[in-house]
Each structure stands twice: as C-alpha cells, then as structure tokens.
Motif scaffolding. Structure first.
Motif, short mmCIF file in Angstrom:
data_model
loop_
_atom_site.label_atom_id
_atom_site.label_comp_id
_atom_site.label_asym_id
_atom_site.label_seq_id
_atom_site.Cartn_x
_atom_site.Cartn_y
_atom_site.Cartn_z
N ALA A 28 -29.24 -6.25 27.19
CA ALA A 28 -29.77 -7.40 26.43
C ALA A 28 -30.89 -6.99 25.48
N ASP A 29 -31.75 -6.08 25.88
CA ASP A 29 -32.88 -5.69 25.04
C ASP A 29 -32.59 -4.44 24.22
N HIS A 30 -31.39 -3.90 24.33
CA HIS A 30 -31.03 -2.70 23.56
C HIS A 30 -30.77 -3.12 22.11
N PRO A 31 -31.25 -2.35 21.14
CA PRO A 31 -31.10 -2.75 19.73
C PRO A 31 -29.70 -2.55 19.16
N ALA A 32 -28.78 -2.01 19.92
CA ALA A 32 -27.43 -1.77 19.40
C ALA A 32 -26.76 -3.07 18.98
N GLU A 33 -25.84 -2.96 18.01
CA GLU A 33 -25.08 -4.12 17.58
C GLU A 33 -24.17 -4.60 18.70
N ALA A 34 -23.81 -5.88 18.65
CA ALA A 34 -22.96 -6.46 19.69
C ALA A 34 -21.64 -5.71 19.81
N HIS A 50 -21.06 -2.62 19.26
CA HIS A 50 -21.27 -1.33 19.93
C HIS A 50 -21.42 -1.51 21.44
N LYS A 51 -21.98 -2.64 21.85
CA LYS A 51 -22.09 -2.91 23.28
C LYS A 51 -20.71 -3.13 23.90
N LEU A 52 -19.83 -3.79 23.16
CA LEU A 52 -18.45 -3.93 23.64
C LEU A 52 -17.76 -2.58 23.70
N GLU A 53 -18.03 -1.73 22.71
CA GLU A 53 -17.46 -0.38 22.73
C GLU A 53 -17.96 0.41 23.93
N ALA A 54 -19.23 0.21 24.27
CA ALA A 54 -19.78 0.91 25.44
C ALA A 54 -19.05 0.50 26.71
N LEU A 79 -22.16 7.24 26.10
CA LEU A 79 -22.77 5.93 25.96
C LEU A 79 -23.94 5.96 24.98
N THR A 80 -24.72 7.03 25.03
CA THR A 80 -25.84 7.15 24.10
C THR A 80 -25.33 7.25 22.66
N GLY A 81 -24.23 7.98 22.48
CA GLY A 81 -23.65 8.10 21.15
C GLY A 81 -23.12 6.79 20.63
#
Length: 223
Positions: free
Chosen positions: A139-145, A147-151, A218-220
């Motif tokens: 929730a607090d990670h700055p990644a785009e939404a 990219h979170k689905l990709e993770a 995941l970091t990438g």
C-alpha cells in the motif's frame, strides 16, 4: 445472447435451478477432487473418478460443476484458502517473501498445482483475498498499480517454477542429466561451465536461491 461467455463458476448458483434438492456442496466436491489429485495426480481427476470417490453417479456432478475446467478453477482457489494472511509488518520484502514461502509449501503439498498456476491463473474468492493482502502489503510502496499486479503474477509464477524444479530433481532423468553435466565439466571441453561448477560460491548461493532470486525479481518489477 449468442456468443456470450458463461460467467465464472463463483457467479453461478451453487446448483442447477432444476432437479432434486442438493445432496452435495461445491466445497465437498472440490475437497474430494483435491484429495484425488494429491493422491494420484491431476490426470486422475475426471467426473467419473470423482463421482466414484463420492459414491454417486458422474451425471449428478454436473448439477454442481458444469465442466472439468470449472472443477480445476475450484481446486486452484481452494488451495489459496490455505494461506495465513497476517497484518502487514511494514517491511514489504519480508512480507512478500512470507507469502512466497507459504506458496512454496502449499504447492509442494499439492504437486499438481504448480503447472496450473503457470498455465491457468485463476482468481476466485480465496485468490482475491490473497491479492488484496499483497496490495495491502504494498500500500505504501510508490510503484504503479500495474507493477503491483505484475509483482503478484511474478511471485506466483516464479514460485511455481521453483517447485516444479524441486519436484523434478528427484526424478531419475534429472539425476542422469546432472551426471552428464558433471562429466562435461570434468572433461574440460567447456571451460566456462567447468569454472561455474567449480565456484564454491555456487553451492553457498544455492542454499537460499529461492529467496534471493525472488527478491531480485520483485525488486526489479516494483522499481
């Protein structure tokens, strides 16, 4: 309407609206299918075999589950109900690795599951709970939404591939391949392979390769 697709099984009634009152539940049928697959493999899961395990006729199962694909979706989602989803700790890497370690254990308990995770990703009620938990962790990670689905997809797919490799490693053919690679390394005809296999760091890294590779991926993805 012609060409309209049937909704996913979780958006359909538990039982066909006509016929006798329900004698089974989807949960009972799914549990029996998972047990059969755990014991004999995914190829053993057919309406006929499942009906026999439940002591009923194959035709009666179609009142609850229209197709084998529906059954596979139910089985996948049932395994997603085995996760423990604690409150996020604030360390997203640690929390995602905890999800991955649980996924690894679940897939090893159900050896038929990894191939389905890769070939037919399914989100049912338990799967969406898992996705919601991952999004809560990030929730607090700055990644785009996106990219979170990709993770989420990368975590599932990489874990499935690792488990498939772990399960295959016990196969005699894998042991023969390892013996051949050792022969190649010893022969010296492929010096880079020989140097790679002789590197002591390779053995040290292999002990926790799962967490290392997954963290890098995941970091990438998340940036």
């Amino acid at each position: 309407m012609a060409g309209q697709r049937e909704p996913v099984i979780w958006l359909r009634p538990e039982q066909a609206p006509v016929g006798r009152p329900a004698e089974r539940s989807r949960a009972e049928i799914t549990a029996a299918a998972v047990e059969l697959a755990d014991r004999e493999g995914l190829d053993a899961v057919s309406m006929r075999r499942l009906a026999a395990a439940l002591g009923t006729g194959a035709a009666s199962l179609y009142r609850y589950v229209a197709t084998r694909d529906d059954l596979l979706d139910l089985m996948i989602d049932r395994t997603a109900g085995e996760y423990r989803l604690p409150v996020p700790s604030g360390d997203w890497q640690a929390d995602l690795l905890e999800i991955a370690h649980q996924a690894r254990q679940i897939m090893r308990r159900h050896p038929w599951l990894p191939v389905l995770v890769v070939t037919r990703p399914t989100l049912g009620p338990h799967g969406t709970d898992l996705l919601e938990h991952l999004l809560d962790v990030l929730a607090d990670h700055p990644a785009e939404a996106a990219h979170k689905l990709e993770a989420f997809a990368v975590l599932n797919a990489l874990t499935a591939l690792f488990v498939q490799n772990e399960l295959a490693a016990a196969d005699p053919s894998a042991q023969r391949q390892s013996a051949f690679l050792s022969h190649v390394a010893t022969a010296g005809t492929h010096p880079r392979i020989s140097a790679l296999l002789a590197d002591p760091q390779l053995e040290r890294n292999s002990r926790d390769r799962f967490a290392t590779v997954l963290t890098r991926a995941l970091t990438g993805v998340l940036g």
